[in-house]
Design an enzyme around this catalytic site. Structure first.
Site, PDB file in Angstrom:
ATOM      1  N   GLU A 112      -0.846  -2.002  10.415  1.00  0.00           N
ATOM      2  CA  GLU A 112       0.138  -3.087  10.301  1.00  0.00           C
ATOM      3  C   GLU A 112      -0.215  -4.232  11.255  1.00  0.00           C
ATOM      4  O   GLU A 112       0.589  -4.635  12.113  1.00  0.00           O
ATOM      5  CB  GLU A 112       1.570  -2.562  10.513  1.00  0.00           C
ATOM      6  CG  GLU A 112       1.962  -1.568   9.433  1.00  0.00           C
ATOM      7  CD  GLU A 112       3.445  -1.258   9.312  1.00  0.00           C
ATOM      8  OE1 GLU A 112       4.231  -1.641  10.196  1.00  0.00           O
ATOM      9  OE2 GLU A 112       3.824  -0.635   8.306  1.00  0.00           O
ATOM     10  N   GLU A 150       1.239   4.618   3.939  1.00  0.00           N
ATOM     11  CA  GLU A 150       2.603   4.937   4.405  1.00  0.00           C
ATOM     12  C   GLU A 150       3.548   4.669   3.254  1.00  0.00           C
ATOM     13  O   GLU A 150       3.553   3.562   2.698  1.00  0.00           O
ATOM     14  CB  GLU A 150       3.009   4.069   5.604  1.00  0.00           C
ATOM     15  CG  GLU A 150       2.342   4.460   6.901  1.00  0.00           C
ATOM     16  CD  GLU A 150       2.857   3.687   8.103  1.00  0.00           C
ATOM     17  OE1 GLU A 150       4.031   3.265   8.108  1.00  0.00           O
ATOM     18  OE2 GLU A 150       2.066   3.495   9.042  1.00  0.00           O
TER      19      GLU A 150
END
Ligand code: AHR
Length: 518
Positions: A198, A319
């Site tokens: 991220e 994820e």
């Protein structure tokens, strides 16, 4: 075919109040049994374990001196349950934690390892007793590939390069020698390496252009060690951020093996809602949001096709899962949530979508393995040694024969429902695949809370016998806890009837059925 919409049902007072309804919809499925081309990578059934809450400490790891039965520090019950899932790959140490993690703090004698504050997740003190050795040995115990997430946000290029050498280098390298001194002579096999996590957020708040340059720099020094070729994964977009994918594909497409994307089933970050107390309307909104993953995956795939038409680069949904309010009384920031039949439906629907895109989607990692978000397993937060398997665990167990089977395309005709927001939710989702031994595996999900579904399936292949299991509950909100461990668990499903190359069955409301047809 009857067509009820949720809105109509509300107006007429039908509102899905009962699960014993005699209402029935009808659906047709036709399996294109001769058109299977692509293998469902087993890595679609991947897992994710972050240093977050009690996923690692108390979930997977209790230490050798714990009164809780363990295998060299790993909880025996948890490890055995995970072995039954045939976990193919495990991502670690984060998540956001990865970009705060300095691997050298997690090697050497455990009593001498420095502590740190887990700044992302509740400020908990982390004693680093679970580090590189403990993780890679766990992967060996589970028989899965490790997937390491490297620290780009707060680490250095040197630190990351040394980590790769430590894990995979021979003992004539400085880091390989250090590993040997710490008790492990033989290098581990590490296939998957994520360069950051991220990067647009907790991994450094970078722009895609800036991250692309960082990727080039870090990637240059991650040297493949003898016999260990790293599969390099670029930190990808959050769900709808297509620009991130576009920029990375153009800037570093040539240098990466895979690009990730994260997709959480959350309708509203400000009001996530309770895990086990929710209305039928909330349930249908969740189903709609979960199925939107198909639009997201399709769009990222289209963008990747623009510069990589041969699909060399994989898309990893590394994820995904549901994200509800934390359970009352648990530590804020530990993301501990219960798991109901709704979570099982979400898991089954998402897996069915990933199967359709296996040409490009070659890994997915549910968040997370134990005690965090949409977990497989919950362990007692008061350390009494209890463990419970969640409805999501049961989906992964029922679906495990899809791993490495050839995906068979299929066509579905079914009713759809409308959510209160006016969006459509199909009542039936299905996926089919052919195993090496010729067995057809078929998953069927009835998302409708009130109506059973009479299903006619054209197998388009000869079939002599069928067996299967069903997962459902009396209520969509049903869940398992430490005192009631088997409220939601798979049961034998005997209702499928074969007739030449066709099959008929009735799917109960809110149910998941997995069949094996031979
Ligand atoms: O899975 C929980 C968190 O969600 C991860 O740490 C992060 O990558 C994502 O935002």
């Amino acid at each position: 075919m009857k067509r009820y919409t949720l809105a109509l049902a509300m107006l007429t007072g039908l509102m899905f109040l009962t699960t014993n309804s005699t209402l029935a919809s009808e659906a047709e499925i036709s399996i294109r049994a001769n058109q299977g081309k692509y293998k469902i990578n087993k890595e679609i059934y991947g897992q994710f374990a972050e240093h977050l809450g009690t996923c690692i400490y108390g979930g997977l790891w209790v230490g050798k001196d714990s009164p809780i039965p363990n295998i060299n520090g790993y909880r025996t019950d948890v490890v055995e349950a995970l072995q039954r899932l045939r976990v193919p790959v495990l991502r670690w140490p984060g998540g956001c934690f990865a970009d705060d993690y300095h691997w050298m703090d997690g090697i050497g004698p455990q009593s001498e390892r420095p502590s740190m504050r887990n700044n992302n997740w509740g400020g908990t003190v982390e004693d680093n007793s679970f580090g590189t050795h403990e993780f890679l040995n766990l992967c060996e115990l589970l028989g899965c590939e490790p997937y390491i997430s490297g620290n780009v946000g707060s680490g250095t290029v040197r630190e990351m390069a040394q980590w790769v050498e430590y894990m995979t280098g021979t003992t004539d390298t400085p880091m390989g020698r250090l590993r040997q001194q710490n008790g492990r002579e033989k290098p581990w096999h590490v296939k998957y390496f994520g360069i950051g996590n991220e990067a647009w957020g907790c991994g450094g708040n970078m722009t895609p252009e800036y991250y692309s340059n960082e990727f080039r720099r870090y990637n240059t020094y991650l040297r493949d060690q003898p016999g260990n070729r790293l599969y390099r994964i670029a930190s990808g977009a959050s769900d709808y951020d297509y620009n991130w994918t576009r920029v990375l594909m153009r800037a570093i497409g040539r240098r990466m093996d895979a690009l990730s994307v994260h997709y959480y089933t959350i309708k509203n970050w400000g009001h996530k809602g309770k895990a086990t107390a929710f209305s039928d309307e909330e349930y249908y909104l969740t189903v709609e949001k979960c199925l939107d993953v198909e639009n997201v995956v399709r769009r990222h795939c289209q963008i990747m096709d623009e510069t990589d038409p041969d699909k060399r680069i994989a898309l990893f949904v590394d994820e995904w899962g549901t994200w509800w309010d934390e359970e009352p009384g648990t530590v804020p920031g530990h993301l501990y949530q219960q798991n109901s039949v709704r979570d099982a439906i979400v898991a089954a629907l998402m897996l069915n979508v990933y199967h359709k895109y296996v040409e490009r989607v070659r890994m997915a990692n549910i968040a997370q393995m134990v005690n965090v978000l949409q977990a497989m397993i919950l362990t007692d937060q008061k350390d009494k040694g209890h463990m419970v398997l969640t409805p999501t665990y049961h989906v992964f167990e029922m679906y495990r024969d899809f791993q490495e089977a050839i995906h068979l395309p299929l066509d579905i005709q079914c009713d759809s429902l409308s959510t209160v927001e006016g969006k459509k939710v199909p009542s039936i989702s299905a996926s089919a695949a052919r195993k090496d031994d010729g067995t057809m595996v078929l998953s069927l999900v009835n998302t409708n809370l009130a109506e059973k579904c009479d299903l006619n399936i054209q197998l388009n292949a000869t079939a002599k016998e069928v067996s299967g299991r069903i997962l459902t509950g009396d209520h969509i909100t049903d869940f398992n806890d430490f005192s009631h461990t088997d409220v939601v668990k798979p049961q034998e499903f005997k209702d499928a009837k074969l007739k030449k190359d066709a099959m008929h069955l009735t799917l109960p409301p809110k149910s998941i059925v997995v069949l094996h047809v031979k």
